[in-house]
Design a protein around this motif. Structure first.
Motif, PDB file in Angstrom:
ATOM      1  N   ASP A 158       0.647  -1.214  -0.151  1.00  0.00           N
ATOM      2  CA  ASP A 158      -0.029   0.072  -0.018  1.00  0.00           C
ATOM      3  C   ASP A 158       0.926   1.298   0.000  1.00  0.00           C
ATOM      4  OD1 ASP A 158      -2.149  -1.873   0.482  1.00  0.00           O
ATOM      5  OD2 ASP A 158      -2.108  -1.523   2.478  1.00  0.00           O
ATOM      6  N   TYR A 194      -6.232   1.814   7.127  1.00  0.00           N
ATOM      7  CA  TYR A 194      -5.101   1.626   6.240  1.00  0.00           C
ATOM      8  C   TYR A 194      -3.915   2.665   6.152  1.00  0.00           C
ATOM      9  CZ  TYR A 194      -7.619  -2.181   4.010  1.00  0.00           C
ATOM     10  OH  TYR A 194      -8.402  -3.382   3.801  1.00  0.00           O
ATOM     11  N   VAL A 209     -11.323   2.862   8.610  1.00  0.00           N
ATOM     12  CA  VAL A 209     -12.129   1.723   7.665  1.00  0.00           C
ATOM     13  C   VAL A 209     -13.139   1.088   8.340  1.00  0.00           C
ATOM     14  CG1 VAL A 209     -11.996   0.276   5.928  1.00  0.00           C
ATOM     15  CG2 VAL A 209     -10.335   1.970   5.974  1.00  0.00           C
ATOM     16  N   TYR A 252     -23.015  -1.919   1.406  1.00  0.00           N
ATOM     17  CA  TYR A 252     -22.409  -1.490   0.013  1.00  0.00           C
ATOM     18  C   TYR A 252     -20.888  -1.731  -0.125  1.00  0.00           C
ATOM     19  CZ  TYR A 252     -27.280   0.630   0.216  1.00  0.00           C
ATOM     20  OH  TYR A 252     -28.401   0.761   0.420  1.00  0.00           O
ATOM     21  N   ASN A 253     -20.605  -1.493  -1.484  1.00  0.00           N
ATOM     22  CA  ASN A 253     -19.063  -1.540  -1.675  1.00  0.00           C
ATOM     23  C   ASN A 253     -18.366  -0.588  -0.756  1.00  0.00           C
ATOM     24  OD1 ASN A 253     -19.536  -3.315  -3.761  1.00  0.00           O
ATOM     25  ND2 ASN A 253     -19.678  -1.642  -5.007  1.00  0.00           N
ATOM     26  N   GLY A 254     -17.273  -0.930  -0.365  1.00  0.00           N
ATOM     27  CA  GLY A 254     -16.365   0.040   0.331  1.00  0.00           C
ATOM     28  C   GLY A 254     -16.795   0.156   1.976  1.00  0.00           C
ATOM     29  N   ALA A 255     -17.788  -0.773   2.537  1.00  0.00           N
ATOM     30  CA  ALA A 255     -18.301  -0.539   3.722  1.00  0.00           C
ATOM     31  C   ALA A 255     -17.147  -1.200   4.752  1.00  0.00           C
ATOM     32  CB  ALA A 255     -19.650  -1.418   4.073  1.00  0.00           C
ATOM     33  N   GLY A 256     -16.409  -1.896   4.158  1.00  0.00           N
ATOM     34  CA  GLY A 256     -15.321  -2.704   5.129  1.00  0.00           C
ATOM     35  C   GLY A 256     -15.273  -4.214   5.413  1.00  0.00           C
ATOM     36  N   LYS A 257     -16.088  -4.827   4.547  1.00  0.00           N
ATOM     37  CA  LYS A 257     -16.463  -6.149   4.722  1.00  0.00           C
ATOM     38  C   LYS A 257     -15.081  -6.937   4.451  1.00  0.00           C
ATOM     39  CE  LYS A 257     -19.562  -6.157   1.538  1.00  0.00           C
ATOM     40  NZ  LYS A 257     -19.378  -4.538   1.129  1.00  0.00           N
ATOM     41  N   THR A 258     -14.462  -6.769   3.376  1.00  0.00           N
ATOM     42  CA  THR A 258     -13.309  -7.547   3.107  1.00  0.00           C
ATOM     43  C   THR A 258     -12.342  -7.106   4.116  1.00  0.00           C
ATOM     44  OG1 THR A 258     -14.091  -7.431   0.917  1.00  0.00           O
ATOM     45  CG2 THR A 258     -11.567  -7.932   1.232  1.00  0.00           C
ATOM     46  N   THR A 259     -12.110  -5.989   4.690  1.00  0.00           N
ATOM     47  CA  THR A 259     -11.051  -5.565   5.339  1.00  0.00           C
ATOM     48  C   THR A 259     -11.211  -6.367   6.985  1.00  0.00           C
ATOM     49  OG1 THR A 259     -11.112  -3.215   4.668  1.00  0.00           O
ATOM     50  CG2 THR A 259      -9.979  -3.586   6.768  1.00  0.00           C
ATOM     51  N   TYR A 282      -3.439  -8.067   7.933  1.00  0.00           N
ATOM     52  CA  TYR A 282      -3.317  -6.471   8.648  1.00  0.00           C
ATOM     53  C   TYR A 282      -3.494  -6.724  10.275  1.00  0.00           C
ATOM     54  CZ  TYR A 282      -3.432  -4.586   3.980  1.00  0.00           C
ATOM     55  OH  TYR A 282      -2.958  -4.214   2.514  1.00  0.00           O
TER      56      TYR A 282
END
Ligand code: ADP
Length: 594
Positions: free
Chosen positions: A121, A358, A363, A382-389, A398
């Motif tokens: 990153d 990050y 996030v 929604y996209n970017g909500a932090g699920k994958t993180t 991380y």
């Protein structure tokens, strides 16, 4: 882009670091390269020495036996030197160099597999990382070569200087003085090149991206369907224009300094010629023809050799900038440290007020939830909500910024990293299929016959079975064309099935499935759900999904928005709450109503 100068001390340390790296990879090659430098250097002094001795002996009427002895010694020395030279460059070097490069590359590959994901990153680190991977072999062999050449030039100039000083100490000192001035001019010139190179780094990085953009198949589809290549071509034009301007600036400055250097060099030669010719014509025996010839030859040699020494220092300083990148890369310590406790089995996972950033912005903020063995949960939002993180934190790709994650009520940082990750299986949203056979892709390891059933059963459960029966070589079919001309390229959905089979083939207890059916058709999705039921009936599963066919059947749903859990409960509970989940569900359900 960082624009740092490397101070001499750091430059020295960087070169030493690279040298020790080379030494660790192949001691014999490094030592022989330095010994080679020493003998090549000695050869310069020896040739001037023998020529001046032979000419002086002729000039002063020595006996022919003495002259022959000198010639014989010179021939013997030259023969020994040439044999050693040929053995090193024709036999030793080519055979060892490949092995040397292999060892260096491998150590870089191992390191690259181990660095923290967060390293990708940071732009500066990532640039240095790419540079290190691409140039490690060249940089390291270069440093060893530079040192070998430096030893050669120091030994050569010392031996030639000694020969000139015995003929005329004043000529020797004038040459030294001129070389000093020359050195200052060279340093100025080097400053110009150095600045130019730093500007170029950024230009080359962009260039590299542009070349990748037009050559990698990853971008081929979008290039054909959109006008994105116009932007990239415009960027290319701007890049070339910047390169042109920088080159003009650099060339102008460098030419001025070079002109002064040339004038100095010619002036010195003329001075020595006049001075020595005067001595010879005086005829008092202070200058003989051998001494005259040797001094003129030696002065040219010496000037070039001292110039060589300066150049080597300058080069080594310049290389140390690149060595610095390699050193930074290799010395980067993983911030994600392994704990000691071995994780034997998975009982529960708990997020306690977890926050994560990050960069600067959070996030995830204050996220808390608990999953027990055998439960299935889903993150939606929604996209970017932090699920994958959130799932990356569970796998310790991380570490949390605040709060803690507990497994079996113990902070995950206390577990041995390998044993922790062994208990987890993940299908990532950006799943990868590797240039290897189907079986190796499923196992993520070397395939042996006794693993055949595991591989086939995992592939059947991930709904790849039908496709497998079409493949001539079955599970030994090679995938992708990177390594094999006859390799098979699968469709997006088929690749996803391979990635899912990888999870089924391992005995993981916690499964993380990030949009596992995003590329599957509805029938494959239905069958996949059956496959998950079969393989994961006892396991804990975390889904990230927008598919309501999945969320309806999980134990709990966590709806995330801007990094916070805003709703949680079973499907029915959330529907009756009539909140954001219900809104999303109804929106999706409407699509299927006729
Ligand atoms: P989701 O899975 O809900 O779509 P993600 O967890 O992938 O969302 O991303 C959450 C936020 O974190 C997004 O705003 C995204 O831009 C940001 N993000 C994701 N990965 C990185 C990263 N490697 N570096 C910086 N920001 C990131």
């Amino acid at each position: 882009m960082k624009k740092e100068k490397i101070p001499f001390k750091k430059s020295f340390k960087n070169n030493l670091f690279i040298l020790s790296l080379a030494f660790k990879s192949d001691k014999v090659m490094v030592i022989m390269r330095l010994v080679m430098g020493f003998f090549t250097g000695l050869n310069h002094g020896a040739s001037v020495f023998f020529i001046s001795k032979i000419l002086n002996a002729l000039d002063s009427g020595e006996k022919i036996e003495y002259i022959m002895l000198l010639i014989g010694l010179m021939a013997l020395y030259t023969l020994a030197y040439e044999l050693f030279f040929a053995w090193y460059y024709k036999l030793l070097f080519p055979t060892r160099k490949l092995n040397f490069i292999r060892l260096v590359h491998k150590s870089f590959f191992v390191k690259a597999s181990d660095i923290d994901l967060s390293c990708y990153d940071t732009t500066d680190f990532y640039n240095d990382f790419i540079y290190s991977m691409q140039n490690c072999d060249k940089s390291i062999t270069n440093t060893v070569d530079q040192l070998g050449d430096l030893i050669r030039s120091i030994v050569a100039s010392s031996s030639v200087f000694a020969v000139v000083a015995t003929i005329d100490i004043w000529v020797a000192l004038v040459i030294l003085g001129a070389s000093f001035v020359n050195m200052i001019l060279r340093l100025i010139q080097n400053g110009v090149y150095y600045k130019y190179n730093l500007e170029m780094n950024e230009i080359y990085r962009k260039q590299w991206y542009i070349e990748k953009f037009f050559s990698l198949s990853d971008y081929a589809k979008e290039i054909r369907l959109t006008d994105i290549s116009k932007n990239i071509l415009n960027e290319y034009d701007r890049n070339v224009e910047k390169e042109r301007k920088e080159a003009i600036k650099m060339n102008l400055k460098a030419r001025v300094v070079e002109t002064f250097t040339t004038i100095l060099g010619h002036g010195l030669t003329i001075f020595i010629l006049i001075y020595m010719a005067y001595g010879l014509f005086k005829g008092d025996g202070s200058v003989l023809i051998g001494g005259f010839t040797a001094t003129i030859t030696a002065s040219w040699k010496l000037r070039n050799l001292i110039y060589d020494i300066q150049s080597k220092f300058v080069e080594m300083n310049k290389d140390s900038l690149f060595a610095d990148k390699i050193r930074t890369f290799l010395e980067t310590e993983s911030k994600i440290k392994s704990g000691e406790i071995l994780l034997d089995s998975f009982d529960s996972l708990e997020f306690k007020n977890v926050s994560f950033a990050y960069d600067k912005e959070n996030v995830l903020s204050n996220v808390s939830f608990k999953v027990s063995k055998g439960e299935r949960i889903a993150f939606v939002g929604y996209n970017g909500a932090g699920k994958t993180t959130a799932t990356k934190l569970i796998m310790r790709l991380y570490d949390v910024t605040d709060g803690e994650i507990l497994i079996n009520n113990i902070n995950i940082k206390e577990y041995d990293l390998k044993s922790l990750r062994e208990k987890m299986g993940a299908v990532f949203q950006d799943y990868q299929v590797f240039s290897a056979t189907v079986a190796e892709n499923v196992l993520g390891d070397v395939y042996t016959e006794e693993k055949q059933n595991t591989v086939i059963s995992a592939l059947n459960d991930s709904t790849f079975g039908e496709k497998l029966s079409d493949l001539k070589n079955g599970i030994n079919t090679e995938l992708t064309r990177e390594f094999y001309d006859t390799g098979t390229n699968l469709s997006g959905g088929e690749n996803q099935k391979i990635a899912i089979a990888r999870v089924f083939a391992h005995n993981s207890e916690l499964l993380i499935m990030d949009e596992p059916s995003s590329a599957l058709d509805p029938i494959a999705e239905y069958n996949l759900n059956l496959g998950i039921d079969k393989n994961a009936s006892e396991k804990t599963v975390i889904f990230i999904t927008h598919r309501l066919s999945t969320t309806r059947h999980v134990d709990r749903i966590y709806m995330l928005e801007k990094g916070r859990i805003i709703e949680s409960g079973s499907h029915d509970e959330l529907i009756s709450q009539n909140g954001k989940y219900a809104y999303m569900f109804n929106l999706q359900a409407q699509k299927y109503k006729i």
